[in-house]
Motif scaffolding. Structure first.
Motif, PDB file in Angstrom:
ATOM      1  N   LYS A   2       0.838  -1.195   0.000  1.00 53.54           N
ATOM      2  CA  LYS A   2       0.000   0.000   0.000  1.00 53.54           C
ATOM      3  C   LYS A   2       0.875   1.247   0.000  1.00 53.54           C
ATOM      4  N   SER A   3       0.506   2.219  -0.825  1.00 55.18           N
ATOM      5  CA  SER A   3       1.146   3.534  -0.832  1.00 55.18           C
ATOM      6  C   SER A   3       0.061   4.588  -0.965  1.00 55.18           C
ATOM      7  N   ILE A   4       0.277   5.733  -0.307  1.00 53.32           N
ATOM      8  CA  ILE A   4      -0.646   6.852  -0.441  1.00 53.32           C
ATOM      9  C   ILE A   4       0.001   7.898  -1.337  1.00 53.32           C
ATOM     10  N   VAL A   5      -0.717   8.270  -2.394  1.00 56.09           N
ATOM     11  CA  VAL A   5      -0.194   9.169  -3.421  1.00 56.09           C
ATOM     12  C   VAL A   5      -1.000  10.457  -3.429  1.00 56.09           C
ATOM     13  N   CYS A   6      -0.292  11.582  -3.451  1.00 54.48           N
ATOM     14  CA  CYS A   6      -0.937  12.874  -3.674  1.00 54.48           C
ATOM     15  C   CYS A   6      -0.776  13.188  -5.160  1.00 54.48           C
ATOM     16  N   ASP A   7      -1.848  12.976  -5.929  1.00 53.00           N
ATOM     17  CA  ASP A   7      -1.786  13.143  -7.390  1.00 53.00           C
ATOM     18  C   ASP A   7      -1.688  14.612  -7.782  1.00 53.00           C
ATOM     19  N   THR A   8      -2.508  15.423  -7.151  1.00 57.55           N
ATOM     20  CA  THR A   8      -2.568  16.860  -7.381  1.00 57.55           C
ATOM     21  C   THR A   8      -2.963  17.498  -6.054  1.00 57.55           C
ATOM     22  N   PRO A   9      -2.796  18.792  -5.891  1.00 55.64           N
ATOM     23  CA  PRO A   9      -3.243  19.420  -4.641  1.00 55.64           C
ATOM     24  C   PRO A   9      -4.691  19.068  -4.329  1.00 55.64           C
ATOM     25  N   GLY A  10      -4.907  18.632  -3.090  1.00 50.77           N
ATOM     26  CA  GLY A  10      -6.250  18.284  -2.641  1.00 50.77           C
ATOM     27  C   GLY A  10      -6.700  16.883  -2.994  1.00 50.77           C
ATOM     28  N   SER A  11      -5.865  16.116  -3.698  1.00 53.79           N
ATOM     29  CA  SER A  11      -6.247  14.768  -4.132  1.00 53.79           C
ATOM     30  C   SER A  11      -5.278  13.746  -3.552  1.00 53.79           C
ATOM     31  N   LEU A  12      -5.806  12.873  -2.697  1.00 51.00           N
ATOM     32  CA  LEU A  12      -5.004  11.880  -1.996  1.00 51.00           C
ATOM     33  C   LEU A  12      -5.669  10.524  -2.183  1.00 51.00           C
ATOM     34  N   ARG A  13      -4.900   9.509  -2.566  1.00 52.04           N
ATOM     35  CA  ARG A  13      -5.511   8.194  -2.772  1.00 52.04           C
ATOM     36  C   ARG A  13      -4.532   7.092  -2.390  1.00 52.04           C
ATOM     37  N   MET A  14      -5.112   5.953  -2.061  1.00 51.22           N
ATOM     38  CA  MET A  14      -4.338   4.742  -1.789  1.00 51.22           C
ATOM     39  C   MET A  14      -4.184   3.950  -3.079  1.00 51.22           C
ATOM     40  N   GLU A  15      -2.974   3.454  -3.330  1.00 51.66           N
ATOM     41  CA  GLU A  15      -2.786   2.578  -4.480  1.00 51.66           C
ATOM     42  C   GLU A  15      -1.869   1.423  -4.106  1.00 51.66           C
ATOM     43  N   GLN A  16      -1.941   0.369  -4.868  1.00 54.38           N
ATOM     44  CA  GLN A  16      -1.058  -0.777  -4.701  1.00 54.38           C
ATOM     45  C   GLN A  16       0.148  -0.608  -5.613  1.00 54.38           C
ATOM     46  N   ARG A  17       1.334  -0.734  -5.037  1.00 60.32           N
ATOM     47  CA  ARG A  17       2.575  -0.656  -5.794  1.00 60.32           C
ATOM     48  C   ARG A  17       3.422  -1.891  -5.490  1.00 60.32           C
ATOM     49  N   PRO A  18       4.354  -2.233  -6.372  1.00 60.15           N
ATOM     50  CA  PRO A  18       5.254  -3.357  -6.066  1.00 60.15           C
ATOM     51  C   PRO A  18       6.164  -3.001  -4.887  1.00 60.15           C
ATOM     52  N   VAL A  19       6.489  -3.968  -4.075  1.00 55.60           N
ATOM     53  CA  VAL A  19       7.502  -3.752  -3.038  1.00 55.60           C
ATOM     54  C   VAL A  19       8.817  -3.448  -3.747  1.00 55.60           C
ATOM     55  N   PRO A  20       9.505  -2.368  -3.359  1.00 49.34           N
ATOM     56  CA  PRO A  20      10.739  -1.991  -4.075  1.00 49.34           C
ATOM     57  C   PRO A  20      11.830  -3.042  -3.931  1.00 49.34           C
ATOM     58  N   MET A  21      12.629  -3.165  -4.978  1.00 50.52           N
ATOM     59  CA  MET A  21      13.783  -4.061  -4.959  1.00 50.52           C
ATOM     60  C   MET A  21      15.006  -3.228  -4.599  1.00 50.52           C
ATOM     61  N   PRO A  22      15.647  -3.505  -3.469  1.00 54.53           N
ATOM     62  CA  PRO A  22      16.801  -2.699  -3.072  1.00 54.53           C
ATOM     63  C   PRO A  22      17.937  -2.792  -4.095  1.00 54.53           C
ATOM     64  N   ALA A  23      18.535  -1.650  -4.419  1.00 59.22           N
ATOM     65  CA  ALA A  23      19.709  -1.625  -5.271  1.00 59.22           C
ATOM     66  C   ALA A  23      20.941  -1.976  -4.436  1.00 59.22           C
ATOM     67  N   GLU A  24      22.086  -2.042  -5.059  1.00 53.79           N
ATOM     68  CA  GLU A  24      23.312  -2.338  -4.333  1.00 53.79           C
ATOM     69  C   GLU A  24      23.552  -1.278  -3.262  1.00 53.79           C
ATOM     70  N   GLY A  25      23.834  -1.727  -2.046  1.00 53.28           N
ATOM     71  CA  GLY A  25      24.089  -0.796  -0.949  1.00 53.28           C
ATOM     72  C   GLY A  25      22.844  -0.271  -0.273  1.00 53.28           C
ATOM     73  N   GLU A  26      21.671  -0.751  -0.683  1.00 52.45           N
ATOM     74  CA  GLU A  26      20.416  -0.280  -0.087  1.00 52.45           C
ATOM     75  C   GLU A  26      19.846  -1.307   0.890  1.00 52.45           C
ATOM     76  N   VAL A  27      19.098  -0.805   1.857  1.00 54.37           N
ATOM     77  CA  VAL A  27      18.331  -1.656   2.762  1.00 54.37           C
ATOM     78  C   VAL A  27      16.848  -1.490   2.428  1.00 54.37           C
ATOM     79  N   LEU A  28      16.097  -2.541   2.674  1.00 59.55           N
ATOM     80  CA  LEU A  28      14.646  -2.487   2.516  1.00 59.55           C
ATOM     81  C   LEU A  28      14.038  -2.324   3.897  1.00 59.55           C
ATOM     82  N   LEU A  29      13.231  -1.281   4.048  1.00 56.40           N
ATOM     83  CA  LEU A  29      12.613  -0.986   5.340  1.00 56.40           C
ATOM     84  C   LEU A  29      11.143  -1.339   5.317  1.00 56.40           C
TER      85      LEU A  29
END
Length: 336
Positions: A2-29
């Motif tokens: 789940k992620s909450i996206v502000c598309d435009t001022p005054g517009s907020l919505r929940m959307e489903q996104r893929p869990v990010p894949m950590p790049a080299e040197g990154e941690v997944l939180l």
């Protein structure tokens, strides 16, 4: 996830996104807490000057490490906080240790998508263990660090007379860390409820409400000498220009807030004081460490500062209400 996206001022919505894949040197939180601040509200209003839409907000973050690269100083399950100012490490500012004003800085939730999601991948160097403090407290480190950094910039010390103009959360952080330095703190704000909170919850004895006689009150409480250090935390250009009037001769004026505009002062007023004028931007790793130490020592009333909370699922329904002064929000936290 789940992620909450502000598309435009005054517009907020929940959307489903893929869990990010950590790049080299990154941690997944695995994000667990998100502090809500004025920046998020400005994004929702459309008044944040350095942002393009759509944007995932959220930069006051705490959580757990979901995965870490081999050889990392972090391990799966570690409770952590995030330093959300992603600096390059090589520019003229970074080479001086001033990563807070990196020439290529990317602030989570502003210049790039932030942490209002279930997961976030970040370079390891911006993620730090939190030992001995709660997830709630860890999500409040960032705004407190901005105040701590401003106080360091202003060289606040015991016995100095400090005026904080603007009693929002950042102003309150400035008050708290000025008090911890032993300064004599006064607060000026237009909202009586915020001033009452400063007196009752933060122990600030002297507050002045904006009005026709506010300058006379500030003069009277300083024997007409005014203040050694004045902090502006209003984000209001009129207040920022007026604040010079309250600086003592030989004093320092620290601009913590920012507006996308030009500021002007009377040069005779500025010059006769031999005013030191400072900007204060974001915070450094050292400021975060100072805040963590204060939290562990029980010196910050976080339970009082955290006035509102909700869940990620309910956030889209409550933000607009929280933005009303009648809601009485000081610091709101989203549980994930």
């Amino acid at each position: 996830m789940k992620s909450i996206v502000c598309d435009t001022p005054g517009s907020l919505r929940m959307e489903q996104r893929p869990v990010p894949m950590p790049a080299e040197g990154e941690v997944l939180l695995r994000i667990r807490r998100i502090g809500i601040c004025g920046t998020d509200m400005h994004i929702f209003r459309g008044t944040q000057p350095f942002l393009s839409y759509p944007r995932v907000m959220g930069h006051e973050l705490s959580g757990h490490v979901a995965s870490a690269p081999a050889g990392s100083r972090l391990a799966e399950g570690d409770q952590v906080y995030v330093m959300p100012y992603l600096s390059c490490g090589t520019c003229v500012a970074c080479r001086q240790g001033k990563t807070n004003c990196c020439t290529r800085i990317e602030v989570l939730g502003v210049h790039r998508d932030g942490g209002m999601s279930e997961y976030l991948a970040l370079p390891e160097r911006f993620v730090f263990r939190t030992q001995g403090i709660s997830l709630d407290d860890a999500a409040m480190i960032e705004f407190l660090a901005i105040g701590a950094h401003a106080v360091t910039r202003g060289a606040v010390a015991a016995g100095k007379r400090v005026l904080v103009v603007g009693a929002g959360p950042i102003g309150m952080a400035v008050m708290l860390f000025s008090t911890l330095k032993g300064a004599d703190v006064t607060v000026l704000d237009a909202r009586a409820d915020r001033l009452r909170f400063c007196r009752e919850a933060l122990g600030i004895a002297r507050t002045v409400e904006l009005g026709a006689d506010d300058k006379a009150q500030l003069a009277a409480c300083t024997d007409d000498e005014f203040f050694d250090v004045v902090f502006d935390a209003t984000g209001n250009i009129g207040a920022m220009e007026r604040g010079l009037e309250f600086v003592a001769h030989g004093g320092t004026y620290v601009l913590v807030s920012i507006v996308r505009d030009r500021l002007s002062f009377s040069d005779p007023e500025f010059h006769k004081r031999e005013t030191t004028l400072l900007g204060s931007r974001n915070a450094t790793a050292e400021d975060f460490e100072e805040v963590v130490a204060a939290l562990k020592a029980g010196l910050v009333p976080t339970a009082l500062l955290n006035t509102h909370r909700t869940t990620l699922d309910d956030f889209t329904r409550v933000l607009e209400h929280w933005m009303q002064p009648s809601a009485g929000v000081i610091k709101a936290i989203v549980e994930v």
